[in-house]
Design an enzyme around this catalytic site. Structure first.
Site, PDB file in Angstrom:
ATOM      1  N   ASP A  23       0.854  -1.197   0.000  1.00 45.41           N
ATOM      2  CA  ASP A  23       0.000   0.000   0.000  1.00 45.41           C
ATOM      3  C   ASP A  23       0.888   1.244   0.000  1.00 45.41           C
ATOM      4  O   ASP A  23       1.766   1.364   0.867  1.00 45.41           O
ATOM      5  CB  ASP A  23      -0.882  -0.034   1.255  1.00 45.41           C
ATOM      6  CG  ASP A  23      -1.656   1.246   1.462  1.00 45.41           C
ATOM      7  OD1 ASP A  23      -1.890   1.971   0.470  1.00 45.41           O
ATOM      8  OD2 ASP A  23      -2.024   1.525   2.626  1.00 45.41           O
ATOM      9  N   ASN A  64      -0.686   4.528  -0.581  1.00 43.14           N
ATOM     10  CA  ASN A  64      -1.431   5.764  -0.267  1.00 43.14           C
ATOM     11  C   ASN A  64      -2.084   5.734   1.112  1.00 43.14           C
ATOM     12  O   ASN A  64      -2.907   6.581   1.439  1.00 43.14           O
ATOM     13  CB  ASN A  64      -2.460   6.077  -1.364  1.00 43.14           C
ATOM     14  CG  ASN A  64      -3.541   5.012  -1.431  1.00 43.14           C
ATOM     15  OD1 ASN A  64      -3.511   4.050  -0.653  1.00 43.14           O
ATOM     16  ND2 ASN A  64      -4.483   5.172  -2.342  1.00 43.14           N
ATOM     17  N   ASP A 122      -4.233   3.687   2.674  1.00 42.14           N
ATOM     18  CA  ASP A 122      -5.629   3.328   2.965  1.00 42.14           C
ATOM     19  C   ASP A 122      -5.756   1.879   3.434  1.00 42.14           C
ATOM     20  O   ASP A 122      -6.864   1.355   3.573  1.00 42.14           O
ATOM     21  CB  ASP A 122      -6.522   3.592   1.741  1.00 42.14           C
ATOM     22  CG  ASP A 122      -6.128   2.744   0.535  1.00 42.14           C
ATOM     23  OD1 ASP A 122      -5.120   2.001   0.632  1.00 42.14           O
ATOM     24  OD2 ASP A 122      -6.804   2.813  -0.496  1.00 42.14           O
ATOM     25  N   ASP A 156      -1.823  -1.286  -3.835  1.00 39.59           N
ATOM     26  CA  ASP A 156      -2.176  -0.553  -5.061  1.00 39.59           C
ATOM     27  C   ASP A 156      -1.109  -0.736  -6.143  1.00 39.59           C
ATOM     28  O   ASP A 156      -0.066  -1.355  -5.911  1.00 39.59           O
ATOM     29  CB  ASP A 156      -2.400   0.929  -4.740  1.00 39.59           C
ATOM     30  CG  ASP A 156      -1.314   1.489  -3.841  1.00 39.59           C
ATOM     31  OD1 ASP A 156      -0.127   1.302  -4.178  1.00 39.59           O
ATOM     32  OD2 ASP A 156      -1.633   2.085  -2.785  1.00 39.59           O
ATOM     33  N   ASP A 187      -5.234 -10.722 -15.299  1.00 42.54           N
ATOM     34  CA  ASP A 187      -6.317 -11.676 -15.106  1.00 42.54           C
ATOM     35  C   ASP A 187      -7.514 -11.226 -15.932  1.00 42.54           C
ATOM     36  O   ASP A 187      -7.893 -10.058 -15.875  1.00 42.54           O
ATOM     37  CB  ASP A 187      -6.706 -11.666 -13.618  1.00 42.54           C
ATOM     38  CG  ASP A 187      -6.913 -13.048 -13.060  1.00 42.54           C
ATOM     39  OD1 ASP A 187      -7.655 -13.805 -13.680  1.00 42.54           O
ATOM     40  OD2 ASP A 187      -6.338 -13.345 -11.998  1.00 42.54           O
ATOM     41  N   ASP A 237      -9.616 -16.560 -16.259  1.00 36.24           N
ATOM     42  CA  ASP A 237     -10.343 -17.012 -15.079  1.00 36.24           C
ATOM     43  C   ASP A 237     -11.526 -17.917 -15.443  1.00 36.24           C
ATOM     44  O   ASP A 237     -12.309 -17.575 -16.341  1.00 36.24           O
ATOM     45  CB  ASP A 237     -10.881 -15.779 -14.337  1.00 36.24           C
ATOM     46  CG  ASP A 237     -11.563 -16.131 -13.038  1.00 36.24           C
ATOM     47  OD1 ASP A 237     -10.856 -16.500 -12.097  1.00 36.24           O
ATOM     48  OD2 ASP A 237     -12.812 -16.055 -12.973  1.00 36.24           O
ATOM     49  N   GLU A 269      -7.265 -21.068 -16.358  1.00 35.70           N
ATOM     50  CA  GLU A 269      -7.777 -21.815 -15.215  1.00 35.70           C
ATOM     51  C   GLU A 269      -8.812 -22.752 -15.825  1.00 35.70           C
ATOM     52  O   GLU A 269      -9.880 -22.313 -16.232  1.00 35.70           O
ATOM     53  CB  GLU A 269      -8.425 -20.864 -14.209  1.00 35.70           C
ATOM     54  CG  GLU A 269      -8.794 -21.581 -12.941  1.00 35.70           C
ATOM     55  CD  GLU A 269      -9.666 -20.762 -12.008  1.00 35.70           C
ATOM     56  OE1 GLU A 269      -9.512 -20.913 -10.808  1.00 35.70           O
ATOM     57  OE2 GLU A 269     -10.514 -19.986 -12.478  1.00 35.70           O
ATOM     58  N   HIS A 274      -3.845 -17.535  -5.222  1.00 33.15           N
ATOM     59  CA  HIS A 274      -4.706 -16.739  -4.343  1.00 33.15           C
ATOM     60  C   HIS A 274      -5.966 -17.482  -3.903  1.00 33.15           C
ATOM     61  O   HIS A 274      -6.732 -16.951  -3.116  1.00 33.15           O
ATOM     62  CB  HIS A 274      -5.088 -15.437  -5.055  1.00 33.15           C
ATOM     63  CG  HIS A 274      -5.994 -15.692  -6.221  1.00 33.15           C
ATOM     64  ND1 HIS A 274      -5.515 -16.132  -7.439  1.00 33.15           N
ATOM     65  CD2 HIS A 274      -7.340 -15.633  -6.338  1.00 33.15           C
ATOM     66  CE1 HIS A 274      -6.546 -16.319  -8.259  1.00 33.15           C
ATOM     67  NE2 HIS A 274      -7.656 -16.019  -7.625  1.00 33.15           N
ATOM     68  N   ASP A 275      -6.190 -18.677  -4.431  1.00 34.28           N
ATOM     69  CA  ASP A 275      -7.360 -19.463  -4.013  1.00 34.28           C
ATOM     70  C   ASP A 275      -6.984 -20.618  -3.092  1.00 34.28           C
ATOM     71  O   ASP A 275      -7.850 -21.390  -2.683  1.00 34.28           O
ATOM     72  CB  ASP A 275      -8.054 -20.078  -5.243  1.00 34.28           C
ATOM     73  CG  ASP A 275      -8.751 -19.029  -6.089  1.00 34.28           C
ATOM     74  OD1 ASP A 275      -9.158 -17.991  -5.540  1.00 34.28           O
ATOM     75  OD2 ASP A 275      -8.873 -19.258  -7.310  1.00 34.28           O
TER      76      ASP A 275
END
Ligand code: NOJ
Length: 557
Positions: free
Chosen positions: A21, A23, A25, A29, A98, A196, A253, A326-327
């Site tokens: 990150d 910025n 928040d 990003d 993706d 995907d 995928e 990521h899954d």
């Protein structure tokens, strides 16, 4: 064999929300990715796969796209994307993105228009069906029916969450829009796509009732909605319209494609450059996809699955190899279960991670690393559902409770399998919020970040990170064998040892030995030059190679 940049390249998957990150928040990003390019370059990465960054309501963290031509404000804007592409290119790093083309977000303007006006041309872009009753009993991947009612007697279809309506690829105008999107991004300079859920795009059996599988009377869409007859026409057209004649790569995928049919997907005239195989990534799950239904598996079985996959792909084309994404939960926890890095012992963590790394970099196929894998990250202990973000994890928790599990049991299954395990913020340093953000991160930071972070591993010469760097270097220095060489299993009686040869057309073979067990063993092995080993030099006793707990070696013969 034909050569291509994407066969030789090492990929690295970035989950933008959790990478860095800039910025303040609490959400990663695009500028953060740009800032960390030198880290990736030093590791030896050749291309990035960036998970969705498009404008999205984030019900499924960007896999619900509201605008394929816009960057979600939390990640930055198109200028940031252009700058990232430019800087990466200057550093010799390619970017693949993706593409989520099976569905959009319900907030996409096509879907909004379709809802507003039944006469709108956008109705055809989705799968609406008029019926008094629910049109079929397929169960969506994230729970409940695939059908959602919209108005009296009208339903729309969603493979995933109800906020992700499926696109209707039968509609030529929709397909034209899709090709426009792909060409837009290729013209902008991306080097390809991760496609995907692409084997869901053709609907067939899931539009009809199937044998009920449980109390809810539904039947899993993953059983009946994948790789339906006729899908090839769409995929070939997409290739023709967007990819032929370009030097781009595609990785699909593609669950549901039997090995016998791989040729159509990844053969010489295949739809894609390569596909991901899930057979061994999902070894811990019993059929049905419920996390509370864990499979009892053995290293022998893992071995069988790996070689079945490697051999089928080798016969028919090119594959992608990975242990994490990521899954998935973290590979240490998945493959070593209760022995996973022996609850904080850094030496064990080093050995286990580097054993898996040696296996991965020995296999045939384009290697994909997932962020944090190179640090040996483990699953994150989540105390309750309040700490979770993932729509799938929350659904799986509910399913476990409905199936009669106690709350503690349901939480254990979710902890074992949650997709949030791999989505926790990247631990850059031992400082506040792991150096990921000034602000409280959107998802819990793995509590072990003080002892396990990138900065620390960069400083220590014998860290997991440095070992991965070495594996990447080795793969590049030995590309005739480690990239283009044939793979051949080296069968051995030891259940915990995975071993194989990589045989180039010319030059010496490389043998790989990986002991996934916590006991030492002796294996028959020809002596040779040790290229790498997680105990340092390999140890031979007479004609036998000693494999200590979690020892892995690559030997040039
Ligand atoms: C597969 C993606 O990898 C996953 O994260 C997502 O939830 C589904 N497809 C739906 O797009």
């Amino acid at each position: 064999m034909e050569r291509a940049w994407w066969k030789e390249a090492i990929g690295y998957e970035i989950y933008p929300k959790s990478f860095k990150d800039t910025n303040g928040d609490g959400i990663g990003d695009l500028k953060g990715i740009m800032e960390k390019l030198p880290y990736l370059k030093e590791l030896g990465i050749d291309f990035l796969w960036i998970c969705p960054f498009y404008r999205s309501p984030m019900h499924d963290n960007g896999y619900d796209v509201a605008d394929y031509y816009a960057i979600d404000p939390q990640f930055g804007d198109m200028e940031d994307m252009d700058a990232l592409l430019e800087k990466a290119k200057a550093m010799g790093i390619r970017v693949i993105i993706d593409m989520v083309l099976n569905h959009t977000s319900y907030q996409h303007k096509w879907f909004q228009e379709a809802l507003k006006d039944p006469q709108s041309k956008y109705r055809e872009y989705y799968i609406f069906k008029e019926s008094r009753e629910r049109p079929s009993n397929a169960r969506s991947c994230f729970g409940g029916s695939v059908w959602e009612p919209v108005e009296e007697g009208m339903w729309y279809y969603h493979t995933f969450d109800r906020s992700q309506p499926d696109l209707n690829w039968e509609c030529p105008a929709l397909r034209t829009e899709i090709y426009k999107i792909l060409n837009y991004w290729l013209d902008k300079g991306v080097s390809g796509f991760r496609m995907d859920a692409i084997t869901y795009i053709k609907k067939g059996a899931s539009l009809r009732d199937a044998e009920p599988q449980g109390e809810d009377g539904l039947h899993d869409v993953a059983d009946i909605g994948l790789n339906q007859p006729g899908i090839g026409e769409f995929l070939l057209e997409m290739r023709r319209e967007c990819l032929d004649g370009r030097d781009a790569m595609t990785v699909a995928e593609a669950p549901g494609v039997p090995y016998e049919q791989l040729d159509e997907y990844i053969g010489e005239d295949g739809y894609f450059s390569m596909v991901f195989d899930f057979s061994y990534a999902d070894i811990d799950l019993a059929p049905g996809g419920n996390w509370y239904n864990q499979a009892d598996w053995s290293f022998g079985e893992l071995k069988r699955l790996i070689f079945r996959s490697q051999e089928s792909v080798q016969q028919q084309g090119w594959g992608a190899v990975y242990l994490e994404n990521h899954d998935q939960s973290r590979s240490l926890n998945k493959y070593f279960r209760d022995k996973a890095a022996a609850a904080g012992d850094l030496r064990t963590r080093f050995l286990q991670s580097t054993a898996l790394g040696t296996l991965l970099f020995g296999l045939r196929g384009t290697v994909f690393l997932y962020q944090g894998e190179e640090l040996g990250m483990r699953n994150c202990p989540f105390a309750s559902c309040q700490e979770l973000d993932d729509v799938n994890s929350l659904d799986q928790y509910r399913r476990a409770i409905e199936a009669g599990c106690t709350e503690a049991e349901a939480m254990k299954f979710v902890n074992d399998r949650s997709r949030d395990n791999s989505r926790t913020p990247f631990p850059w340093t031992g400082e506040k919020n792991a150096g990921f953000s000034e602000h409280r991160p959107w998802l819990k930071v793995n509590p072990d970040y003080e002892e396990n972070n990138a900065e620390k591993q960069q400083k220590e010469t014998d860290s997991i990170l440095h070992y991965y760097q070495k594996l990447i270097r080795l793969r590049k220095e030995n590309k005739e064998s480690l990239v283009y060489g044939r793979i051949e299993e080296n069968e051995m009686g030891e259940e915990t040892v995975i071993s194989f040869f990589r045989r180039p057309e010319e030059g010496p073979d490389i043998a790989v030995y990986v002991n996934l067990g916590d006991q030492s063993c002796l294996v028959q092995a020809e002596k040779g030059r040790c290229l790498c080993g997680n105990y340092g030099e390999a140890r031979w006793e007479k004609e036998k190679l000693v494999l200590r707990p979690y020892e892995a070696v690559m030997v040039e013969m």
